[in-house]
Design a protein around this motif. Structure first.
Motif, mmCIF file in Angstrom:
data_model
loop_
_atom_site.group_PDB
_atom_site.id
_atom_site.type_symbol
_atom_site.label_atom_id
_atom_site.label_comp_id
_atom_site.label_asym_id
_atom_site.label_seq_id
_atom_site.Cartn_x
_atom_site.Cartn_y
_atom_site.Cartn_z
ATOM 1 N N ILE A 217 -35.945 14.580 -9.054
ATOM 2 C CA ILE A 217 -36.087 13.335 -10.251
ATOM 3 C C ILE A 217 -35.865 13.938 -11.466
ATOM 4 N N SER A 218 -34.761 13.177 -11.953
ATOM 5 C CA SER A 218 -34.323 13.727 -13.284
ATOM 6 C C SER A 218 -35.356 13.606 -14.555
ATOM 7 N N SER A 219 -35.969 12.564 -14.697
ATOM 8 C CA SER A 219 -36.910 12.472 -15.779
ATOM 9 C C SER A 219 -38.290 11.741 -15.092
ATOM 10 N N ILE A 220 -39.177 12.724 -15.304
ATOM 11 C CA ILE A 220 -40.661 11.987 -14.807
ATOM 12 C C ILE A 220 -41.539 11.855 -15.975
ATOM 13 N N TYR A 221 -42.088 10.537 -15.927
ATOM 14 C CA TYR A 221 -42.912 10.254 -16.952
ATOM 15 C C TYR A 221 -44.483 10.829 -16.574
ATOM 16 N N PHE A 222 -44.940 10.644 -15.321
ATOM 17 C CA PHE A 222 -46.050 11.257 -15.090
ATOM 18 C C PHE A 222 -46.067 11.400 -13.405
ATOM 19 N N MET A 223 -46.899 12.041 -12.905
ATOM 20 C CA MET A 223 -47.222 12.085 -11.389
ATOM 21 C C MET A 223 -48.731 11.376 -11.295
ATOM 22 N N ALA A 224 -49.272 11.161 -10.089
ATOM 23 C CA ALA A 224 -50.500 10.734 -10.185
ATOM 24 C C ALA A 224 -50.875 10.371 -8.748
ATOM 25 N N TRP A 225 -52.273 10.240 -8.557
ATOM 26 C CA TRP A 225 -53.067 9.811 -7.320
ATOM 27 C C TRP A 225 -53.682 8.406 -7.645
ATOM 28 N N TYR A 226 -53.486 7.681 -6.560
ATOM 29 C CA TYR A 226 -54.131 6.377 -6.637
ATOM 30 C C TYR A 226 -54.850 6.222 -5.263
ATOM 31 N N PHE B 233 -40.885 7.516 -12.849
ATOM 32 C CA PHE B 233 -39.710 8.018 -13.514
ATOM 33 C C PHE B 233 -38.836 7.245 -14.456
ATOM 34 N N ARG B 234 -38.027 7.646 -15.009
ATOM 35 C CA ARG B 234 -37.075 6.810 -15.918
ATOM 36 C C ARG B 234 -36.096 6.154 -15.272
ATOM 37 N N GLN B 235 -35.823 5.116 -15.168
ATOM 38 C CA GLN B 235 -34.830 4.204 -14.474
ATOM 39 C C GLN B 235 -34.002 3.445 -15.539
ATOM 40 N N ASN B 236 -32.914 3.941 -15.908
ATOM 41 C CA ASN B 236 -32.193 3.268 -17.010
ATOM 42 C C ASN B 236 -32.950 3.203 -18.287
ATOM 43 N N ARG B 237 -33.290 1.960 -19.000
ATOM 44 C CA ARG B 237 -34.081 2.150 -20.090
ATOM 45 C C ARG B 237 -35.569 1.723 -19.855
ATOM 46 N N GLY B 238 -35.819 1.729 -18.526
ATOM 47 C CA GLY B 238 -37.186 1.068 -17.991
ATOM 48 C C GLY B 238 -37.697 2.501 -17.246
ATOM 49 N N TRP B 239 -38.542 2.146 -16.091
ATOM 50 C CA TRP B 239 -39.285 3.123 -15.310
ATOM 51 C C TRP B 239 -39.476 2.414 -13.878
#
Length: 119
Positions: A28-37, A99-105
Motif C-alpha cells: 500500500i503506497s500511502s497509508i493514512y492510518f490503520m485501525a481496529w473496528y 489509504f490514498r486513492q487518487n485525491r481521495g481515500w
C-alpha cells in the motif's frame, strides 16, 4: 491485490486478555492510518483504536487504558492487545487500512475475527 487477514480471536473469561493480529499482504503506497473496528450483534460498527503513519495512536473511550494498537515497522502487521476484557467487548473485530486513492481515500478490510468474553 491487498489482503488483510485477522487472527487471535476466541473465547475468554472476563478479566482475561487476547492479542489480535492482522496480516497485510501486498503493498500500500500511502497509508493514512490503520485501525481496529468492532461490531456486536444489533449494534453499529465502532472504531476501537487507530494508528497513523507517524505512529500516533488514538483509542475509543471503551478501550482506553485496556487496549493497545501497534504495527510492525514495515506495516505488514497490525496488532491489538486487549487486557481486562469485559463482556461488552464481545464483537467481531475487523482490521482496517485507510489509504490514498487518487485525491481521495479508500479502505481495505479484513474478514473479521470473533471475540467472545463470557464466563
Amino acid at each position: 491485490q491487498v489482503q488483510l487477514v485477522e487472527s487471535g480471536g476466541g473465547l475468554v473469561q472476563p478479566g482475561g486478555s487476547l492479542s489480535l493480529s492482522c496480516a497485510v499482504s501486498g503493498s500500500i503506497s500511502s497509508i493514512y492510518f490503520m485501525a481496529w473496528y468492532r461490531q456486536a450483534p444489533g449494534k453499529q460498527r465502532e472504531s476501537v483504536a487507530t494508528i497513523d503513519s507517524g505512529g500516533s495512536t488514538a483509542y475509543a473511550d471503551s478501550g482506553k487504558g485496556r487496549f493497545t494498537i501497534s504495527t510492525s515497522n514495515a506495516k505488514n502487521m497490525v496488532y491489538l492487545q486487549m487486557n481486562s476484557l469485559k463482556p461488552e467487548d464481545t464483537a467481531v473485530y475487523h482490521c482496517n487500512v485507510r489509504f490514498r486513492q487518487n485525491r481521495g481515500w479508500s479502505d481495505y478490510w479484513g474478514q473479521g475475527t470473533q471475540v467472545t468474553v463470557s464466563s
